[in-house]
Design an enzyme around this catalytic site. Structure first.
Site, PDB file in Angstrom:
ATOM      1  N   HIS A   1       0.807  -1.008  -0.461  1.00  0.00           N
ATOM      2  CA  HIS A   1      -0.136  -0.289   0.039  1.00  0.00           C
ATOM      3  C   HIS A   1       0.275   1.486  -0.566  1.00  0.00           C
ATOM      4  O   HIS A   1       2.489   1.442   0.712  1.00  0.00           O
ATOM      5  CB  HIS A   1      -0.832   0.491   1.132  1.00  0.00           C
TER       6      HIS A   1
ATOM      7  N   ASP B   1       3.320  -4.612   8.071  1.00  0.00           N
ATOM      8  CA  ASP B   1       2.154  -3.771   8.027  1.00  0.00           C
ATOM      9  C   ASP B   1       1.125  -4.689   8.134  1.00  0.00           C
ATOM     10  O   ASP B   1       0.308  -5.573   7.415  1.00  0.00           O
ATOM     11  CB  ASP B   1       2.163  -3.040   6.119  1.00  0.00           C
TER      12      ASP B   1
ATOM     13  N   GLN C   1      -4.134  -5.060   7.267  1.00  0.00           N
ATOM     14  CA  GLN C   1      -5.044  -5.887   6.624  1.00  0.00           C
ATOM     15  C   GLN C   1      -4.785  -7.165   6.905  1.00  0.00           C
ATOM     16  O   GLN C   1      -5.586  -8.653   7.769  1.00  0.00           O
ATOM     17  CB  GLN C   1      -5.364  -6.000   5.290  1.00  0.00           C
TER      18      GLN C   1
ATOM     19  N   LYS D   1     -10.151  -0.744  10.437  1.00  0.00           N
ATOM     20  CA  LYS D   1     -10.689  -1.747   9.771  1.00  0.00           C
ATOM     21  C   LYS D   1     -10.924  -2.904  10.989  1.00  0.00           C
ATOM     22  O   LYS D   1     -11.238  -3.745  10.684  1.00  0.00           O
ATOM     23  CB  LYS D   1      -9.559  -1.952   9.249  1.00  0.00           C
TER      24      LYS D   1
ATOM     25  N   CYS E   1      -4.642   2.348  -3.630  1.00  0.00           N
ATOM     26  CA  CYS E   1      -3.593   3.088  -2.888  1.00  0.00           C
ATOM     27  C   CYS E   1      -2.305   1.729  -3.141  1.00  0.00           C
ATOM     28  O   CYS E   1      -2.034   1.281  -2.944  1.00  0.00           O
ATOM     29  CB  CYS E   1      -3.643   3.277  -1.306  1.00  0.00           C
TER      30      CYS E   1
HETATM   31  N1  7TS Z   1      -1.416  -0.276   4.369  1.00  0.00           N
HETATM   32  C1  7TS Z   1      -2.168  -1.635   4.081  1.00  0.00           C
HETATM   33  C2  7TS Z   1      -2.355  -2.727   3.841  1.00  0.00           C
HETATM   34  C3  7TS Z   1      -3.865  -0.995   4.276  1.00  0.00           C
HETATM   35  O1  7TS Z   1      -4.544  -1.889   2.923  1.00  0.00           O
HETATM   36  C4  7TS Z   1      -4.051   0.201   4.166  1.00  0.00           C
HETATM   37  C5  7TS Z   1      -5.947   0.837   4.114  1.00  0.00           C
HETATM   38  C6  7TS Z   1      -3.731   0.660   4.882  1.00  0.00           C
HETATM   39  C7  7TS Z   1      -2.182   0.024   5.701  1.00  0.00           C
HETATM   40  C8  7TS Z   1      -3.286   2.200   5.217  1.00  0.00           C
HETATM   41  O2  7TS Z   1      -4.152   2.505   6.347  1.00  0.00           O
HETATM   42  P1  7TS Z   1      -4.667   3.884   7.149  1.00  0.00           P
HETATM   43  O3  7TS Z   1      -5.624   3.316   8.200  1.00  0.00           O
HETATM   44  O4  7TS Z   1      -3.670   4.041   7.745  1.00  0.00           O
HETATM   45  O5  7TS Z   1      -5.183   4.834   6.037  1.00  0.00           O
HETATM   46  N2  7TS Z   1      -5.995   0.412   2.892  1.00  0.00           N
HETATM   47  C9  7TS Z   1      -7.171   0.920   2.151  1.00  0.00           C
HETATM   48  C10 7TS Z   1      -7.830   0.263   0.840  1.00  0.00           C
HETATM   49  O6  7TS Z   1      -7.349  -0.809   0.503  1.00  0.00           O
HETATM   50  N3  7TS Z   1      -8.980   1.115   0.577  1.00  0.00           N
HETATM   51  O7  7TS Z   1      -9.287   2.558   1.974  1.00  0.00           O
HETATM   52  C11 7TS Z   1      -8.084   1.896   2.265  1.00  0.00           C
END
Ligand code: 7TS
Length: 413
Positions: A128, A205, A208, A231, A370
């Site tokens: 990501h 990371d 997920q 999430k 992303c």
């Molecule tokens: N890493 C992964 C694997 C992700 O899926 C996401 C968010 C992030 C980092 C960033 O997370 P945040 O909470 O800091 O924004 N993924 C997604 C997505 O797949 N669609 O919207 C956000």
């Protein structure tokens, strides 16, 4: 359809008020976008509401009943997070805003201190942007070399190439535990063991992974783990950085301000103890309490049950999608995968797929999610993505499939 469903999903769905809504009159919501953000159970919403109605005060400051209550709730959320990921201590749990901030914290505080010009950082092609751009920024500043573990055509990491990259003596290996596009669950324990054999530090990371299956930082020997509450049935605005104690102790603060200090003079300060050293300013107190409540919820359902159910549902999703002429699903077989299905429909742009699905109440995401480099690798400007969580049903999979047939009819493909 699978017959061995281990969760009482219909009962669980009652816990999520939003799942009862209609997108427009007569069209119930089919929410298949939990990879972007999950829905929240009533208990989480109530915990935050109760906090504001009964206990709201700033933490770690006033000596009055409300301040003490707020501090106790906030710190008890930290204990819950520690237990949830099997951290040896709550001191190793730093509250941030989200996964992105947790990774940036490591790149600023650890990266700026320990990485030197010419050093190698290993990432993967399935990251990501939040586990890519912070390292690009640091690489430009410090003249680092970024190397990438390639993704194979069937969506797995090429671990043979990883083995050869390790011979470059990298200082850091930073990788996603589960791809938000392909759904691939990467073998974190093995990746970390190999990195450690070559003296590298690792960052996972877990945006997920932590929401979807049990992650034990001690078992996999993680150095850093980043994830977001929103999430995993919790609120937006709060995330977590777990770190090994010696690493966190040796890192300078990320931001300066109140709470992260022990003493301040006009020309100097001494930093606070862990984890407060990394939590400058008033934190997201209600959100931390919401995260604690989300952890209680997920634990009461059972992380192993959630993982098993999602595995059953993704098997069914793949089976159903693959039978639709013109649909191509990306990523590995279900055996290596969590509940994410990114796909294209021949002759229709993913945004159009998503728009027509929305008119049927089916919420999916379309775009590059992303992860632009991964889409470039597969030569795709965009994909449509349906993602699944504990509250999704097999019948919602059927509704997704029926809606895709409707797209086919409209576009005559
Ligand atoms: N890493 C992964 C694997 C992700 O899926 C996401 C968010 C992030 C980092 C960033 O997370 P945040 O909470 O800091 O924004 N993924 C997604 C997505 O797949 N669609 O919207 C956000």
């Amino acid at each position: 359809m699978s017959t061995t469903i281990s969760l009482d999903v219909e009962r669980l769905r009652q816990d999520f008020p939003i799942l009862a809504r209609e997108v427009k009159p007569g069209v119930p919501l089919v929410y298949l976008d939990s990879t972007a953000t999950s829905q929240k159970p009533r208990s989480v919403i109530r915990a935050m509401d109760d906090f504001y109605q009964r206990s709201n005060a700033n933490i770690h400051r006033g000596i009055h009943t409300l301040a003490e209550e707020s501090t106790a709730y906030y710190e008890s959320a930290r204990e819950k997070v520690a237990e949830f990921i099997h951290s040896p201590s709550a001191r190793q749990i730093v509250f941030t805003r989200n996964t992105t901030e947790s990774i940036n914290l490591v790149s600023y505080a650890w990266g700026r201190k320990y990485l030197n010009p010419g050093d190698t950082v290993i990432l993967t092609e399935m990251e990501h942007h939040s586990n890519l751009v912070p390292w690009q920024l640091l690489a430009a500043e410090k003249n680092l070399k970024l190397e990438f573990i390639p993704v194979t055509p069937d969506g797995l990491l090429d671990l043979e190439v990883y083995d050869s990259l390790l011979r470059l003596q990298p200082r850091l290996v930073a990788f996603t535990h589960m791809s938000n596009v392909l759904g691939t669950i990467n073998p974190a324990k093995e990746i970390i063991r190999l990195a450690h054999d070559f003296g590298a530090i690792t960052l996972i990371d877990g945006a997920q992974s932590v929401p979807h299956f049990s992650v034990n930082v001690q078992d996999i020997d993680a150095d850093f783990l980043a994830f977001s509450a929103h999430k995993m049935c919790g609120p937006t605005g709060i995330g977590v950085l777990y770190g090994k104690r010696n690493l966190l102790e040796d890192m300078p603060p990320f931001m300066g301000g109140g709470d992260m200090i022990k003493r301040v003079h006009l020309h100097s300060f001494s930093p606070n103890e862990l984890p407060h050293k990394f939590e400058a300013g008033t934190p997201a107190i209600a959100e931390a309490i919401g995260l604690g409540s989300a952890i209680d919820y997920l634990t009461s359902v059972g992380m192993d049950q959630i993982a098993e159910y999602e595995h059953q549902i993704i098997e069914y999703v793949l089976e159903r999608l693959e039978e639709i002429p013109g649909v191509e699903v990306f990523g590995p077989p279900s055996k290596y995968k969590g509940g994410v299905a990114s796909f294209t429909l021949k002759g229709v742009h993913p945004h159009d797929v998503s728009q027509i699905l929305d008119s049927e109440g089916v919420a999916i995401r379309a775009g590059h999610h992303c992860a632009m480099p991964l889409h470039e690798k597969f030569n795709l400007p965009a994909t449509a993505r349906a993602s699944f969580y504990l509250y999704n049903t097999f019948s919602e999979v059927d509704q997704l499939v029926n809606a895709i047939y409707k797209v086919k009819t409209i576009f005559r493909v």
